[in-house]
Design a protein around this motif. Structure first.
Motif, mmCIF file in Angstrom:
data_model
loop_
_atom_site.group_PDB
_atom_site.id
_atom_site.type_symbol
_atom_site.label_atom_id
_atom_site.label_comp_id
_atom_site.label_asym_id
_atom_site.label_seq_id
_atom_site.Cartn_x
_atom_site.Cartn_y
_atom_site.Cartn_z
ATOM 1 N N LEU A 240 22.272 41.218 47.982
ATOM 2 C CA LEU A 240 22.562 39.777 48.133
ATOM 3 C C LEU A 240 21.420 38.624 47.583
ATOM 4 O O LEU A 240 21.870 37.624 46.793
ATOM 5 C CB LEU A 240 23.116 39.384 49.504
ATOM 6 C CG LEU A 240 24.275 40.101 50.023
ATOM 7 C CD1 LEU A 240 24.326 40.210 51.356
ATOM 8 C CD2 LEU A 240 25.384 39.767 49.259
ATOM 9 N N PRO A 241 19.993 39.007 47.908
ATOM 10 C CA PRO A 241 19.253 38.164 47.199
ATOM 11 C C PRO A 241 19.203 38.267 45.905
ATOM 12 O O PRO A 241 18.818 37.179 44.954
ATOM 13 C CB PRO A 241 17.970 38.802 47.973
ATOM 14 C CG PRO A 241 18.288 39.348 49.165
ATOM 15 C CD PRO A 241 19.685 39.986 48.928
ATOM 16 N N TRP A 242 19.490 39.474 45.423
ATOM 17 C CA TRP A 242 19.422 39.540 43.799
ATOM 18 C C TRP A 242 20.305 38.812 42.937
ATOM 19 O O TRP A 242 20.208 38.139 42.011
ATOM 20 C CB TRP A 242 19.501 41.039 43.410
ATOM 21 C CG TRP A 242 19.717 41.338 41.916
ATOM 22 C CD1 TRP A 242 18.833 41.216 40.921
ATOM 23 C CD2 TRP A 242 21.108 41.228 41.259
ATOM 24 N NE1 TRP A 242 19.477 41.295 39.684
ATOM 25 C CE2 TRP A 242 20.782 41.553 39.867
ATOM 26 C CE3 TRP A 242 22.207 41.402 41.843
ATOM 27 C CZ2 TRP A 242 21.822 41.610 38.870
ATOM 28 C CZ3 TRP A 242 23.337 41.909 40.814
ATOM 29 C CH2 TRP A 242 23.094 41.713 39.440
ATOM 30 N N GLN B 261 21.027 31.374 40.484
ATOM 31 C CA GLN B 261 20.068 30.273 40.440
ATOM 32 C C GLN B 261 19.609 30.278 39.209
ATOM 33 O O GLN B 261 19.414 29.172 38.451
ATOM 34 C CB GLN B 261 18.897 30.520 41.489
ATOM 35 C CG GLN B 261 19.296 30.380 42.820
ATOM 36 C CD GLN B 261 19.616 28.895 43.136
ATOM 37 O OE1 GLN B 261 19.193 27.839 42.626
ATOM 38 N NE2 GLN B 261 20.921 28.625 43.816
ATOM 39 N N ASN B 262 18.909 31.513 38.541
ATOM 40 C CA ASN B 262 18.395 31.460 37.114
ATOM 41 C C ASN B 262 19.273 31.215 36.044
ATOM 42 O O ASN B 262 18.843 30.597 34.785
ATOM 43 C CB ASN B 262 17.621 32.758 37.056
ATOM 44 C CG ASN B 262 16.373 32.717 37.878
ATOM 45 O OD1 ASN B 262 15.941 31.818 38.335
ATOM 46 N ND2 ASN B 262 16.165 33.978 38.614
ATOM 47 N N LEU C 117 28.934 30.388 44.274
ATOM 48 C CA LEU C 117 28.920 31.794 44.515
ATOM 49 C C LEU C 117 29.713 31.979 45.695
ATOM 50 O O LEU C 117 29.321 31.202 46.643
ATOM 51 C CB LEU C 117 27.741 32.289 44.468
ATOM 52 C CG LEU C 117 27.426 33.929 44.781
ATOM 53 C CD1 LEU C 117 28.204 34.832 43.844
ATOM 54 C CD2 LEU C 117 26.196 34.351 45.038
ATOM 55 N N GLU C 118 30.676 32.531 45.994
ATOM 56 C CA GLU C 118 31.198 32.856 47.221
ATOM 57 C C GLU C 118 31.474 34.594 47.403
ATOM 58 O O GLU C 118 31.709 35.157 46.201
ATOM 59 C CB GLU C 118 32.519 32.201 47.542
ATOM 60 C CG GLU C 118 33.565 32.409 46.648
ATOM 61 C CD GLU C 118 34.870 31.665 47.380
ATOM 62 O OE1 GLU C 118 34.566 30.712 47.965
ATOM 63 O OE2 GLU C 118 36.109 31.888 46.764
ATOM 64 N N GLY C 119 31.404 34.945 48.630
ATOM 65 C CA GLY C 119 31.611 36.563 48.695
ATOM 66 C C GLY C 119 31.927 36.803 50.079
ATOM 67 O O GLY C 119 31.726 35.942 50.989
ATOM 68 N N ASP C 120 32.800 37.695 50.129
ATOM 69 C CA ASP C 120 33.233 38.012 51.613
ATOM 70 C C ASP C 120 33.802 39.531 51.665
ATOM 71 O O ASP C 120 34.122 39.997 50.528
ATOM 72 C CB ASP C 120 34.436 37.228 51.968
ATOM 73 C CG ASP C 120 34.521 36.897 53.489
ATOM 74 O OD1 ASP C 120 34.041 37.705 54.062
ATOM 75 O OD2 ASP C 120 35.346 36.169 53.794
ATOM 76 N N HIS C 121 33.793 40.227 53.062
ATOM 77 C CA HIS C 121 34.581 41.330 53.060
ATOM 78 C C HIS C 121 35.921 41.229 52.994
ATOM 79 O O HIS C 121 36.505 40.194 53.264
ATOM 80 C CB HIS C 121 34.322 41.943 54.584
ATOM 81 C CG HIS C 121 32.622 42.627 54.497
ATOM 82 N ND1 HIS C 121 31.498 41.804 55.057
ATOM 83 C CD2 HIS C 121 32.374 43.744 54.279
ATOM 84 C CE1 HIS C 121 30.469 42.529 55.056
ATOM 85 N NE2 HIS C 121 30.889 43.763 54.537
ATOM 86 N N GLN C 122 36.454 42.142 52.157
ATOM 87 C CA GLN C 122 37.750 42.312 52.022
ATOM 88 C C GLN C 122 38.676 43.257 52.846
ATOM 89 O O GLN C 122 38.533 43.114 53.993
ATOM 90 C CB GLN C 122 38.047 42.543 50.545
ATOM 91 C CG GLN C 122 39.376 42.142 50.040
ATOM 92 C CD GLN C 122 39.600 42.670 48.502
ATOM 93 O OE1 GLN C 122 39.408 44.110 48.090
ATOM 94 N NE2 GLN C 122 40.339 42.009 47.687
#
Length: 323
Positions: free
Chosen positions: A245-247, A253-254, A284-289
């Motif tokens: 997640l940080p990566w 960002q970059n 960016l968005e992310g979630d458990h499916q």
């Protein structure tokens, strides 16, 4: 009509000059489907269907080369959508035709960033119309044609009657080099069953890769000098969420301005649910499916579509996220 509690679906229609966007729009508006649509065209003046949706908006024509176009377009679009939402009982869905916009991103981003818009509307799909006869000639000259393909969830490969079967295969292969995840429909004069284009939830996180979960099986990379290209990151080893997640945030960002679309399904270590992510530029968005199925191979698959992305650097960072 949509109940007030259900978000109003929004479809963005894009495509290069002369591909057939207006033909598709007219088909949607005149088809006997019993639905009503509000239409926003790229000058962001509104067109009323049956003339009963006209909203008093000063017609403004934007210079599309303005560096801050995202902000300009987004602010205006939010204003128009808010005015439409005050009369949302009069239509079922919204269509946005981005005729003069080379880049559908500012429109798509509106549905990420504004909480009010996000609570009342839902981006259903970005639909790109392509001229089968002229695409191969245009794509080398016009970066916009590549970018519009990159953003697409659904592609209408139009005017197929004007090319040979061999040429059609060439065109599809070229499209796949840029966008391996979009659904492609072959059409003549944009004649297509509208349920294949509208109300598909193709942009929806819950639907990512559900429609074509095996698309990566046919994914072959090519050495070429496209302005826009795509590549896939695949790991059969589980991924460490504390690294991944940080990566992922740092990648966005970059390289966010060069990432046109990103989407993927992630298999986290010690997690029985699939995690889905998608991005448009730096949003960016992310979630458990859903849960992984018992017979399903837990493979992480992430596809990036962008301009001149540093593949080796991104790949290296991704590989370091394996658990």
């Amino acid at each position: 009509m949509q109940p007030a509690s259900v978000p109003t679906p929004v479809t963005v229609l894009t495509g290069y000059l002369g591909a057939g966007k207006t033909t598709l729009l007219n088909r949607i508006l005149t088809d006997n489907h019993g639905k009503k649509y509000a239409v926003i065209v790229n000058e962001f003046g509104e067109v009323g269907i049956d003339n009963d949706l006209i909203v008093d908006v000063d017609e403004e024509i934007f210079e599309m080369n303005n560096g801050c176009i995202c902000c300009t377009v987004r602010g205006d679009l939010i204003r128009i959508i808010e005015s439409l939402m005050r009369r949302r009982d009069r239509f079922d869905a919204i269509l946005i035709e981005t005729t003069g916009l080379a880049d559908p991103a500012p429109v798509a981003q509106t549905f990420f960033v504004d909480e009010d818009v996000r609570s009342k509307t839902k981006l259903d799909a970005i639909v790109t119309v392509v001229d089968a006869k002229h695409l191969l000639g245009e794509i080398e000259q016009a970066h916009e044609a590549q970018e519009q393909l990159a953003f697409a969830d659904t592609i209408l490969l139009n005017k197929t009657d004007l090319v040979s079967p061999e040429e059609l295969t060439q065109v599809e292969t070229r499209i796949r080099r840029i966008n391996p995840t979009a659904t492609i429909h072959r059409t003549q004069r944009c004649d297509i069953a509208l349920e294949k284009v509208l109300g598909r939830g193709a942009f929806d996180l819950d639907r990512i890769l559900e429609v074509e979960p095996d698309f990566l099986d046919e994914f072959h990379e090519h050495e070429h000098d496209d302005h826009v290209s795509s590549f896939a990151l695949v790991s059969k080893d589980p991924v460490d969420p504390n690294k991944f997640l940080p990566w992922l945030s740092s990648i966005v960002q970059n390289f966010g301005m060069e990432i046109l679309r990103m989407k993927g399904i992630i298999a986290f270590k010690d997690d029985d649910d699939r995690f889905v992510v998608q991005a448009v530029h730096m949003l960016l968005e992310g979630d458990h499916q859903r849960a992984w199925k018992a017979d399903e191979e837990r493979v992480t698959r992430l596809v990036l579509i962008g301009r001149n992305l540093p593949k080796e650097i991104i790949e290296q960072g991704f590989n370091a996220c394996r658990a």
